[in-house]
Design a protein around this motif. Structure first.
Motif, mmCIF file in Angstrom:
data_model
loop_
_atom_site.group_PDB
_atom_site.id
_atom_site.type_symbol
_atom_site.label_atom_id
_atom_site.label_comp_id
_atom_site.label_asym_id
_atom_site.label_seq_id
_atom_site.Cartn_x
_atom_site.Cartn_y
_atom_site.Cartn_z
ATOM 1 N N ALA A 186 0.831 -1.207 0.000
ATOM 2 C CA ALA A 186 0.000 0.000 0.000
ATOM 3 C C ALA A 186 0.865 1.257 0.000
ATOM 4 C CB ALA A 186 -0.914 0.008 1.221
ATOM 5 N N HIS A 187 0.536 2.196 -0.884
ATOM 6 C CA HIS A 187 1.204 3.486 -0.960
ATOM 7 C C HIS A 187 0.155 4.565 -1.206
ATOM 8 C CE1 HIS A 187 5.295 1.801 -1.158
ATOM 9 N NE2 HIS A 187 4.754 0.847 -1.890
ATOM 10 N N SER A 188 0.358 5.725 -0.588
ATOM 11 C CA SER A 188 -0.520 6.874 -0.819
ATOM 12 C C SER A 188 0.331 8.134 -0.805
ATOM 13 C CB SER A 188 -1.606 6.968 0.257
ATOM 14 O OG SER A 188 -2.545 5.924 0.128
ATOM 15 N N PRO A 189 0.044 9.107 -1.681
ATOM 16 C CA PRO A 189 0.873 10.313 -1.747
ATOM 17 C C PRO A 189 0.535 11.304 -0.639
ATOM 18 C CG PRO A 189 -0.864 10.415 -3.382
ATOM 19 C CD PRO A 189 -0.977 9.068 -2.740
ATOM 20 N N SER A 190 1.560 11.962 -0.106
ATOM 21 C CA SER A 190 1.357 13.063 0.837
ATOM 22 C C SER A 190 0.950 14.309 0.062
ATOM 23 C CB SER A 190 2.638 13.319 1.626
ATOM 24 O OG SER A 190 3.686 13.703 0.753
ATOM 25 N N SER A 191 0.600 15.381 0.772
ATOM 26 C CA SER A 191 0.155 16.601 0.094
ATOM 27 C C SER A 191 1.260 17.241 -0.730
ATOM 28 C CB SER A 191 -0.374 17.608 1.119
ATOM 29 O OG SER A 191 0.654 17.995 2.020
ATOM 30 N N ASP A 192 2.545 16.949 -0.385
ATOM 31 C CA ASP A 192 3.650 17.488 -1.162
ATOM 32 C C ASP A 192 4.223 16.460 -2.140
ATOM 33 O OD1 ASP A 192 4.483 16.037 0.999
ATOM 34 O OD2 ASP A 192 6.062 17.411 1.621
ATOM 35 N N GLY A 193 3.445 15.412 -2.424
ATOM 36 C CA GLY A 193 3.777 14.527 -3.533
ATOM 37 C C GLY A 193 4.709 13.378 -3.235
ATOM 38 N N VAL A 194 5.014 13.088 -1.976
ATOM 39 C CA VAL A 194 5.878 11.957 -1.645
ATOM 40 C C VAL A 194 5.022 10.701 -1.516
ATOM 41 C CG1 VAL A 194 7.532 11.003 -0.006
ATOM 42 C CG2 VAL A 194 7.497 13.460 -0.468
ATOM 43 N N ASP A 195 5.426 9.636 -2.166
ATOM 44 C CA ASP A 195 4.674 8.382 -2.170
ATOM 45 C C ASP A 195 4.928 7.644 -0.853
ATOM 46 O OD1 ASP A 195 2.992 6.436 -3.222
ATOM 47 O OD2 ASP A 195 4.651 5.302 -4.109
#
Length: 319
Positions: A94-103
């Motif tokens: 599972a991966h989800s991006p942070s608000s500044d685009g880090v996976d």
């Protein structure tokens, strides 16, 4: 005579068929499973006949009926950020991006039970038990077709809802707000007064707890609304940690090593300055007390000497 033999054979075949149907018309469930029984006779419809409770005794389910068995005990679904640790290739990662685009990688476990109320489990079987789903191995299975069938259903239907909730919640935070070391490789997140990340571990833990609580508050309702029924109960999302992608973590490790070298150099400078200050104070003391200097010199001599000759024909016996 021949017609009588033929008729007897037909009657025998029919009798055997009836006996097989009668014998197979009795079945039971094991502990930890609930079964939805569907009609299956030649002249029957395919509707739900009954629901058999977990751990039942031998039960009459009708001639040629089929049992769709589902788990009734608590189950769990694990999410990992490591491709090598997933229970099935590419599925549990599972991966989800942070608000500044880090996976961001997600380590979590979801606990739940299937709603075994007669109306709920019957509706579940109508919606999903009559469809097959593509598994990770490329095979199509029904949700009641063993553990692989259940996983195929869960991955195809439930997992996208979980991923969506994660994406929404993780996207509310910057990388450094979830993993403080992320600040080491991002501009504008290092405090100039300390040279350390602006975020801290305590704040990160609080933010991770917020993500966990938000998913616990929303996931069950999202499942109910999306699937069209209250099929899951006692749902608990336990977020263990949020991690960085491998390339970002490598950059963090290099940055931490560089900070360690800077700290070591600063410590050596501070030590040298302290030693210089101590020597200065010591020299001031010797200037005020020459005898003290001689005494310290004698104390500093290596063991085993019996005589100390400072020069000018002077010798001092050492005791």
């Amino acid at each position: 005579m021949a017609p009588f033999i033929a008729g007897g054979l037909v009657a025998l075949v029919v009798l055997v068929g009836v006996l097989v149907g009668v014998i197979n018309g009795f079945d039971k469930t094991n502990a930890g499973e609930v079964a939805v029984v569907r009609n299956g006779g030649l002249f029957d419809n395919k509707r739900i006949r009954q629901v058999v409770s977990p751990g039942s005794g031998m039960t009459w389910i009708g001639l040629w009926s089929s049992m769709h068995r589902y788990p009734s005990q608590q189950r769990f679904y694990t999410l990992t950020a490591d491709q090598e640790r997933g229970g099935r290739p590419g599925i549990d990662v599972a991966h989800s991006p942070s608000s500044d685009g880090v996976d961001m990688g997600i380590e979590a476990t979801i606990y739940f039970t299937l709603n075994t109320d007669r109306a709920a489990i019957s509706s579940f079987d109508d919606k999903f038990g009559t469809r097959d789903f593509l598994g990770a191995d490329g095979e199509r299975r029904y949700p009641w077709d063993g553990i692989d069938g259940w996983n195929s259903f869960f991955d195809a239907v439930v997992r996208p809802i979980i991923d969506n909730d994660l994406r929404v919640q993780i996207n509310n935070f910057r990388c450094a707000e979830l993993v403080s070391s992320c600040a080491l490789v991002q501009n504008g997140t290092i405090r100039p007064d300390t040279g350390k990340p602006a975020a801290n571990g305590q704040a990160n833990n609080t933010n991770i707890a917020k993500v966990q609580q938000a998913i616990n508050d929303s996931l069950q309702a999202d499942l109910r609304d999306t699937l069209g029924g209250d099929f899951f109960q006692n749902l608990k999302f336990n977020l263990v940690r949020v991690s960085l992608p491998a390339n970002v973590q490598e950059a963090v490790n290099k940055a931490q090593a560089a900070f360690a070298q800077v700290s070591e150099a600063q410590a050596k400078v501070a030590q040298a300055q302290a030693e210089a200050d101590a020597n200065k104070k010591r020299q001031e003391g010797y200037n005020a007390c020459t005898t003290c200097a001689q005494i310290d010199m004698i104390k500093a001599l290596p063991p085993g000497l019996t005589t100390y000759a400072p020069g000018a024909g002077t010798t001092v016996p050492i005791k």
